[in-house]
Scaffold this active site. Structure first.
Site, short mmCIF file in Angstrom:
data_model
loop_
_atom_site.label_atom_id
_atom_site.label_comp_id
_atom_site.label_asym_id
_atom_site.label_seq_id
_atom_site.Cartn_x
_atom_site.Cartn_y
_atom_site.Cartn_z
N HIS A 56 -9.67 0.88 4.66
CA HIS A 56 -8.40 1.06 5.39
C HIS A 56 -8.67 1.97 6.60
O HIS A 56 -9.48 2.89 6.52
CB HIS A 56 -7.35 1.69 4.46
N SER B 208 3.20 -2.17 10.41
CA SER B 208 4.65 -2.09 10.64
C SER B 208 5.40 -3.37 10.24
O SER B 208 6.35 -3.77 10.91
CB SER B 208 4.94 -1.72 12.10
N GLU C 15 -7.13 4.34 7.81
CA GLU C 15 -6.94 5.78 7.58
C GLU C 15 -8.18 6.40 6.94
O GLU C 15 -8.51 7.55 7.17
CB GLU C 15 -5.67 6.00 6.72
N ASN D 95 0.87 -1.18 0.00
CA ASN D 95 0.00 0.00 0.00
C ASN D 95 0.90 1.23 0.00
O ASN D 95 1.49 1.56 1.02
CB ASN D 95 -0.89 -0.03 1.26
N GLU E 296 -5.60 -5.33 10.48
CA GLU E 296 -4.62 -4.29 10.76
C GLU E 296 -4.97 -3.60 12.07
O GLU E 296 -5.80 -2.69 12.08
CB GLU E 296 -4.62 -3.26 9.63
N GLY F 130 1.94 2.12 10.79
CA GLY F 130 2.81 3.28 10.63
C GLY F 130 3.49 3.71 11.92
O GLY F 130 4.05 4.80 12.00
N LYS G 233 0.07 4.22 -0.26
CA LYS G 233 -0.62 5.37 0.35
C LYS G 233 -0.45 6.62 -0.54
O LYS G 233 -0.33 6.49 -1.75
CB LYS G 233 -0.11 5.62 1.77
C1 PEP Z 1 -0.92 -0.06 5.85
O1 PEP Z 1 -0.85 0.98 5.23
O2 PEP Z 1 -1.89 -0.79 5.65
C2 PEP Z 1 0.13 -0.40 6.82
C3 PEP Z 1 0.04 -1.53 7.45
O3 PEP Z 1 1.16 0.51 6.98
P1 PEP Z 1 2.59 0.24 7.69
O4 PEP Z 1 3.12 -1.05 7.14
O5 PEP Z 1 3.42 1.42 7.32
O6 PEP Z 1 2.34 0.13 9.17
#
Ligand code: PEP
Length: 253
Positions: free
Chosen positions: A94, A209, A96, A9, A163, A169, A11
Site C-alpha cells: 500500500h 477516494s 502508505e 481497507n 491506486e 484519502g 487502515k
Molecule cells: C486506500 O486506503 O487504499 C484508499 C484508496 O483510501 P481512500 O478510499 O480513503 O482514498
C-alpha cells in the site's frame, strides 16, 4: 470472466469492540449480495474476532500487511503463517507503507512471495505520486513497480490495485476514464511480460477516494474489476451501496 471484488481497507481505525460492531452490522446485508467478492481488512488485532463473527459468511477477511519471515526475532512483526490461520487475503505494498515505512519494491516482492507460500492471496497496490503524475511518468513508475511480480504470482490469484497516490484519502478521485486508461496500460504491460492469458485473467481494482456516489463511474469501465476502498469502507451504508452497485453493474445480462 473476472469476478468483481470490493475490498475495504479499514487502515488504523477501529478498536476490537468497534470492529466487531461494524462486522456485525455489515455481515447480514453483505451476505445477501452475490456476484462480487466481498473483502474486509480490519487491523491485525481485530482479525480473530472478525473471523469468529464471519463463520459461515461469504465475506472474506484480509490483513493490511505482513512480514516476509515465518517466525523469529522480528519484534512487532506479523508473519504469513500467523495470518494464514485468520484470513484469506493480504494487502501488500500500500502506498502508505511505501511512503511512511519506506517499503521498497524488493521488500514488497518478498512479502508477495511469502504470502503466496502460505496460500494467502495478495492484493498488491501500485500507483504513482502526484509529482510523477504531473511529470508524465505514470507508465514508467507502474512498469517498474510491476517488474518483479512473477507469472506464478498471477497464476496463484494475485489481485492488483491501481491506486494513484494523489487520489488516496484526498477526496480527489481519478475519473473513470483516467482509471480505465491506466488499468488498460497495466493489462497490456502484463500481457507483454507474461502473455495475454494472464493479463486477461488478473483482477485489477481501482483505489482512491471511492464512495457510493462515484463507484458506478469506475465499475462501468471494462478494464476495472472492482475497488479498494479506504474511508468509505468504514461507513456501513456507503460500503453496502458500493458492493451492491458493483454487483448490479457487473452482472452479465
Ligand atoms: C486506500 O486506503 O487504499 C484508499 C484508496 O483510501 P481512500 O478510499 O480513503 O482514498
Amino acid at each position: 470472466m473476472r469476478i468483481p471484488m470490493i475490498a475495504g481497507n479499514w487502515k488504523m481505525n477501529t478498536t476490537v469492540a468497534e470492529a466487531a460492531a461494524l462486522v456485525k452490522e455489515m455481515r447480514p446485508e453483505l451476505d445477501r449480495i452475490d456476484n462480487v467478492d466481498k473483502v474486509i481488512c480490519p487491523p491485525f488485532v481485530s482479525l480473530a474476532a472478525a473471523k469468529e463473527l464471519l463463520k459461515g459468511s461469504s465475506v472474506k477477511l484480509g490483513a493490511q500487511n505482513l512480514y516476509f519471515e515465518e517466525k523469529g526475532a522480528y519484534t512487532g512483526e506479523i508473519s504469513p503463517l500467523m495470518l494464514a490461520e485468520l484470513c484469506q487475503l493480504v494487502i501488500i505494498g500500500h502506498s502508505e507503507r511505501r511512503q511512511y515505512f519506506h517499503e521498497t519494491a524488493e521488500l514488497v516482492d518478498k512479502k508477495v512471495q511469502a504470502a503466496l507460500k502460505v496460500g494467502l492471496k495478495p492484493i498488491l497496490c501500485v500507483g504513482e505520486t502526484p509529482r510523477e503524475n504531473e511529470a508524465g511518468k505514470t507508465e514508467e513508475v507502474l512498469s517498474r513497480q510491476l517488474s518483479l511480480t512473477s507469472k506464478q504470482a498471477y497464476h496463484t490469484g494475485l489481485v492488483l490495485a491501481y491506486e494513484p497516490i494523489w487520489a488516496i484519502g484526498t477526496g480527489k478521485a481519478a475519473t473513470g476514464e483516467q482509471a480505465n486508461q491506466t488499468i488498460g496500460f497495466i493489462r497490456r504491460h502484463i500481457a507483454k511480460q507474461h502473455g495475454q492469458e494472464i493479463a486477461q485473467s488478473v483482477r485489477i481494482l481501482y483505489g482512491g477516494s471511492v464512495t457510493a456516489d462515484n463507484i458506478a463511474e469506475f465499475i462501468k469501465q471494462p478494464e476495472i474489476d472492482g475497488a479498494l476502498v479506504g474511508g468509505a469502507s468504514l461507513k456501513t451504508s456507503q460500503f453496502l451501496s458500493i458492493v451492491k452497485q458493483t454487483s448490479e453493474i457487473k452482472r452479465v445480462k
